[in-house]
Design an enzyme around this catalytic site. Structure first.
Site, PDB file in Angstrom:
ATOM      1  N   LYS A 270       0.834  -1.197   0.000  1.00  0.00           N
ATOM      2  CA  LYS A 270       0.000   0.000   0.000  1.00  0.00           C
ATOM      3  C   LYS A 270       0.874   1.254   0.000  1.00  0.00           C
ATOM      4  CE  LYS A 270      -3.984  -1.800   2.624  1.00  0.00           C
ATOM      5  NZ  LYS A 270      -4.989  -1.634   1.573  1.00  0.00           N
ATOM      6  N   ARG A 344     -10.210 -11.672   2.096  1.00  0.00           N
ATOM      7  CA  ARG A 344     -11.049 -12.751   1.559  1.00  0.00           C
ATOM      8  C   ARG A 344     -10.347 -14.093   1.653  1.00  0.00           C
ATOM      9  NH1 ARG A 344     -11.427  -9.581  -4.030  1.00  0.00           N
ATOM     10  NH2 ARG A 344     -11.169  -7.891  -2.526  1.00  0.00           N
TER      11      ARG A 344
HETATM   12  N1  BES Z   1      -8.135  -3.802   4.416  1.00  0.00           N
HETATM   13  C1  BES Z   1      -8.308  -3.385   3.074  1.00  0.00           C
HETATM   14  C2  BES Z   1      -9.637  -2.657   2.834  1.00  0.00           C
HETATM   15  C3  BES Z   1      -9.829  -1.379   3.567  1.00  0.00           C
HETATM   16  C4  BES Z   1      -9.475  -0.170   2.983  1.00  0.00           C
HETATM   17  C5  BES Z   1     -10.416  -1.352   4.811  1.00  0.00           C
HETATM   18  C6  BES Z   1      -9.690   1.008   3.653  1.00  0.00           C
HETATM   19  C7  BES Z   1     -10.616  -0.178   5.473  1.00  0.00           C
HETATM   20  C8  BES Z   1     -10.252   1.009   4.902  1.00  0.00           C
HETATM   21  C9  BES Z   1      -8.270  -4.614   2.158  1.00  0.00           C
HETATM   22  O1  BES Z   1      -7.467  -5.646   2.575  1.00  0.00           O
HETATM   23  C10 BES Z   1      -7.742  -4.143   0.861  1.00  0.00           C
HETATM   24  O2  BES Z   1      -6.616  -3.772   0.803  1.00  0.00           O
HETATM   25  N2  BES Z   1      -8.572  -4.184  -0.160  1.00  0.00           N
HETATM   26  C11 BES Z   1      -8.200  -3.771  -1.458  1.00  0.00           C
HETATM   27  C12 BES Z   1      -8.718  -4.797  -2.425  1.00  0.00           C
HETATM   28  C13 BES Z   1      -8.179  -4.644  -3.808  1.00  0.00           C
HETATM   29  C14 BES Z   1      -6.696  -4.968  -3.834  1.00  0.00           C
HETATM   30  C15 BES Z   1      -8.927  -5.577  -4.719  1.00  0.00           C
HETATM   31  C16 BES Z   1      -8.818  -2.408  -1.719  1.00  0.00           C
HETATM   32  O3  BES Z   1      -9.924  -2.161  -1.272  1.00  0.00           O
HETATM   33  O4  BES Z   1      -8.138  -1.591  -2.350  1.00  0.00           O
HETATM   34 MN    MN Z   2      -5.458  -5.458   1.941  1.00  0.00          MN
END
Ligand code: BES
Ligand code: MN
Ligand code: ZN
Length: 493
Positions: A270, A344
């Site tokens: 990230k 997931r």
């Molecule tokens: N934990 C994150 C989602 C999230 C983002 C929760 C902001 C709370 C606040 C999750 O693991 C994630 O990174 N999701 C990605 C999925 C994508 C790579 C398909 C996302 O939402 O960008």
């Molecule tokens: Mn994630």
């Protein structure tokens, strides 16, 4: 904060809160108080913009202590949730004021005396919820930086009934506090192993807690969960909490939580900005744990099971990489195309294990799963998905009853096909569009047609401004909704 109830009446001295209806009309006890203060309250209102509109407040200093005038509007909307908001607002008004205790004069007016005990209890609940603090790492707080208010007494006609209703509700507040504590705790402390330890401590409330370590999960073939934890030196854990308050043989209601104790994204790292917020990525697991604490504390007459998958998602020489293919406990294979879509993967094994081992009446999972859900519904509504209309209606209604709004989102074959993989049974990401939906479709492939709902709490798990009954930080959103769902009942025969 301590909350108590006593019979209706204005104490001789100390801070008090009195209700005022629209057009600056004091109720019976308020009028008597105003007379004893030589008309101070009437004069204060006349010299201010306070008119008695709903939730308006005016604090008047007097020789007997602070008097808070509280707007009731026309008085027609004062239900349980209204009272929770009022309790939280009153706490906010007085917590730092220097007053150490306050008496809230909760008197009926007009024909609204029905259910007054429950509403008084909810006023206490609102104040309690707002009194939450997470300041264990603040080493330099002086007394003036800490709340002065330590006790709220609610004076009401049915004090005994209010006391017993509040007693029951206070276990739910304890569950909310536990969920908030877990979310607020930094990841250096709240590792999966520590999370499991905190769950084990809930044995004190009568929960049966089982912890699966990595060898136990390996033996079960939980390779999608274990694959996420590979990049971290922190060991992964799966925790099962059982509450047996119902008849033997009655199927349990199951709650499954995403417990990513920190989500860096892994090799699909990230960006740095805002990454600190990813300590909340175990928010689903926190809500499940808080709910189990609440159910056990109030001795709910049903069987429940809470399952949480706890991992840390880190980049490392040994971390899984995009293009890896892993086999889940269900036997289905997953092509990892983005290591940041890790929640997931954790839930896939946790859900499969739950239905396989415990044959629950239904499964509800909670997860801070996608940023896409936050884009879709913002920060005040939780989107959920379900394969069952009855469960969906019950979730919606439970949320309405406790003031936690949940909104159903669609599933479908048209979305599901978007996670077909060229090399495995599925891939772990779909296109950017509809990202929360394809994530839900992914989970649905691991529920084995059990009655199921998935709540994506990414937007609601963290409160950044503060609301009348919610403090900044981890919100504990969902503990009250699910507690209400349990109270509303489910035919688990
Ligand atoms: N934990 C994150 C989602 C999230 C983002 C929760 C902001 C709370 C606040 C999750 O693991 C994630 O990174 N999701 C990605 C999925 C994508 C790579 C398909 C996302 O939402 O960008
Ligand atoms: Mn994630
Ligand atoms: Zn995540």
């Amino acid at each position: 904060m301590e909350i108590g109830f006593e019979s209706l009446g204005v104490p001789a001295n100390g801070a008090v809160v009195i209700g005022v209806t629209q057009d600056r009309t004091l109720l019976e006890h308020g009028q008597a108080l105003d007379e004893s203060l030589g008309g101070l309250l009437t004069a204060a209102m006349a010299n201010s913009r306070f008119t008695g509109n709903e939730h308006q407040t005016l604090t008047v200093a007097s020789a007997r202590g602070q008097v808070v005038l509280y707007g009731l509007g026309d008085g027609s909307k004062i239900d349980a949730m209204w009272c929770e908001r009022a309790g939280g607002t009153i706490f906010g008004e007085l917590s730092m004021s220097g007053a150490e205790q306050v008496t809230v004069i909760f008197e009926p007016h007009g024909d609204d005396a029905s259910g007054i005990a429950a509403r008084a209890a909810h006023l206490g609940q609102g104040a309690l919820l707002k009194s939450y603090r997470f300041d264990k790492y603040k080493t330099k707080l002086e007394d003036k930086d800490k709340p002065s208010l330590a006790k709220m007494t609610i004076a009401t006609p049915e004090a005994d009934e209010a006391t017993s209703t509040f007693d029951d509700l206070s276990h739910v507040a304890a569950g909310v506090f536990l969920a908030r504590d877990l979310v607020n705790e930094p990841p250096i402390t709240l590792t999966p192993v520590e999370f499991a330890r905190r769950c084990e401590a809930l044995g004190a409330y009568g929960l049966e807690v089982t912890v699966l370590d990595e060898p136990a999960m390996e033996a079960l073939g939980m390779w999608t969960l274990l694959g996420v934890g590979r990049g971290s030196v922190a060991e992964s854990r799966l925790v099962v909490m059982e509450w047996k308050g119902g008849a033997e043989g009655e199927k349990p209601l199951a709650f499954v939580g995403k417990g990513v104790c920190f989500d860096t994204g892994g090799i699909s790292l990230k960006p740095a900005g805002g990454m600190d917020l990813m300590k909340m990525d175990m928010g689903g697991a926190a809500v499940v744990t808080g709910l189990m604490r609440a159910l056990a504390g109030r001795k709910a007459p049903m069987n429940a099971i809470g399952v949480i998958g706890c991992v840390v998602n880190m980049p490392d020489g040994d971390a899984q990489v995009p293009s890896d293919i892993v086999t889940s406990m269900s036997g289905q294979t997953v092509e990892i195309l983005n290591t940041d879509a890790e929640g997931r993967l954790v839930l896939a094994d946790a859900l499969w294990y739950t239905q396989d081992k415990y044959d629950p009446a239904f499964m509800i999972d909670l997860a801070t799963l996608t940023g896409a859900m936050m884009v879709a519904l913002g920060k005040s509504t939780c989107g959920f998905f379900s394969n069952d209309d009855t469960l969906s209606d019950k979730l919606t209604d439970a949320g309405t009853a406790v003031g936690e709004r949940a909104w159903r989102m669609p599933l479908g074959a048209d979305y599901d096909k978007l996670i077909e993989s060229d090399f495995a049974d599925m891939k772990n990401v779909g296109p950017r569009e509809g990202g929360a939906i394809t994530a839900a479709c992914f989970l649905q492939r691991f529920v084995n047609d059990k009655t199921w709902a998935h709540m994506d709490i990414a937007g609601v798990a963290w409160e950044d401004k503060g609301k009348p009954t919610v403090t900044k930080g981890g919100s504990g959103w969902g503990v009250r909704l699910l507690d209400q769902l349990v109270r509303d009942g489910w035919d688990a025969s």
